[in-house]
Design an enzyme around this catalytic site. Structure first.
Site, mmCIF file in Angstrom:
data_model
loop_
_atom_site.group_PDB
_atom_site.id
_atom_site.type_symbol
_atom_site.label_atom_id
_atom_site.label_comp_id
_atom_site.label_asym_id
_atom_site.label_seq_id
_atom_site.Cartn_x
_atom_site.Cartn_y
_atom_site.Cartn_z
ATOM 1 N N GLY A 16 37.796 52.352 44.298
ATOM 2 C CA GLY A 16 37.294 50.983 44.328
ATOM 3 C C GLY A 16 35.800 50.907 44.150
ATOM 4 O O GLY A 16 35.117 50.101 44.783
ATOM 5 N N SER A 19 32.945 47.473 42.297
ATOM 6 C CA SER A 19 32.161 46.369 42.848
ATOM 7 C C SER A 19 32.261 46.347 44.361
ATOM 8 O O SER A 19 32.984 47.146 44.970
ATOM 9 C CB SER A 19 32.668 45.027 42.284
ATOM 10 O OG SER A 19 33.995 44.774 42.720
ATOM 11 N N TYR A 161 47.978 40.336 52.923
ATOM 12 C CA TYR A 161 46.645 40.830 53.262
ATOM 13 C C TYR A 161 46.555 41.293 54.714
ATOM 14 O O TYR A 161 46.206 42.451 54.988
ATOM 15 C CB TYR A 161 45.581 39.766 52.978
ATOM 16 C CG TYR A 161 44.188 40.299 53.193
ATOM 17 C CD1 TYR A 161 43.581 41.090 52.228
ATOM 18 C CD2 TYR A 161 43.491 40.050 54.368
ATOM 19 C CE1 TYR A 161 42.308 41.611 52.417
ATOM 20 C CE2 TYR A 161 42.217 40.561 54.573
ATOM 21 C CZ TYR A 161 41.635 41.347 53.591
ATOM 22 O OH TYR A 161 40.387 41.882 53.799
#
Length: 272
Positions: A16, A19, A161
């Site tokens: 990842g 950004s 999430y």
């Protein structure tokens, strides 16, 4: 000056790194003299030792990316993630199943002194109330079994999430006890709201008032660099006795909740 964190010439992987917190982590590790290998769905602009495109929704892509890096790995930083505006199953694949698969592929490349850190979230702070169901997910050993479990437990997964972040916390605690016997540490962080490209998605999904409430008592978002420093510390030589920890990096939010000093009215209204 003494190399307090001990990253000089160490070989690390950042998942990842394109950004946000992952990019800030890779940048900080480069400043610390580490040999940084990045993987992500989008190509990094940083001057890394290597970069490999990877799709955490595809276990074959994960396996190929880690095999391409190969060699000894001293530390793994699991920073890739999707927000709750993405499809729930994709969120579970990237935030949990893919993160676990990356770790499983990297661990054989580690030896004593290695360390793994993953990004969870304060959105996963309800993990302790759902340990039985999370442990059921963790019993699904393969990537495919975990995805099938999620497909069959939509009521538990919901938007993906919060549950994925709860799963990361319990998975970290569970595996840290086994890995430390091999001299490998495993921890995770629980960031509060952070100024990354995902912030707009959180506001869209939860509402600006909820995001603002989660910034108490410091009343500002963190920067990606502030999150990166915690990740880099946890995987460093300086943290050699820290293991199995879910570290809040939230400006005091969870401490304020525990002591009744944070007003959760906005968050509770949204939950109802």
């Amino acid at each position: 000056m003494m190399d307090y964190l001990g990253y000089k010439n160490k070989r690390v992987i950042v998942s990842g790194c394109f950004s946000g917190m992952g990019e800030a982590t890779a940048r900080l590790l480069l400043e610390q003299g580490a040999e940084v290998h990045g993987i992500d769905f989008k190509e990094s602009a940083l001057d890394l030792a290597s970069f490999t495109l990877v799709d955490l929704r595809d276990p074959a892509s994960i396996d190929a990316a880690i095999a391409k890096i190969g060699g000894k790995v001293d530390a793994l930083f699991n920073c890739a993630g999707l927000p709750q505006t993405a499809p729930a199953l994709d969120v579970m694949k990237v935030n949990f199943a893919g993160t676990r698969r990356v770790t499983e592929q990297v661990l054989p490349l580690m030896s004593e002194g290695g360390a793994v850190v993953s990004i969870s979230s304060n959105g996963g702070m309800g993990w302790s109330r759902r340990i039985p169901v999370i442990m059921d997910l963790l019993q699904q050993k393969s990537y495919e079994e975990a995805v099938a479990w999620c497909e069959g437990h939509a009521d538990d997964v919901k938007e993906g999430y919060a549950f994925s972040k709860e799963a990361i916390i319990v998975w970290t605690m569970l595996n840290s006890a086994h890995l430390i016997k091999k001299g490998i540490r495993m921890n995770c962080t629980m960031p509060g709201p952070t100024e990354t490209p995902m912030m707009s998605h959180f506001k869209e999904a939860s509402g600006e008032s909820v995001v603002d409430a989660a910034m108490q008592p410091i009343n500002r978002p963190s920067t990606p660099h502030e999150q990166a420093t915690a990740l880099v510390f946890l995987n460093s030589d300086a943290a050699s006795y820290i293991n199995g920890v879910a570290l809040p990096v939230d400006g005091g939010f969870l401490g304020g909740v525990a002591t009744g000093q944070v007003d959760l009215t906005a968050m509770m209204a949204n939950a109802s």
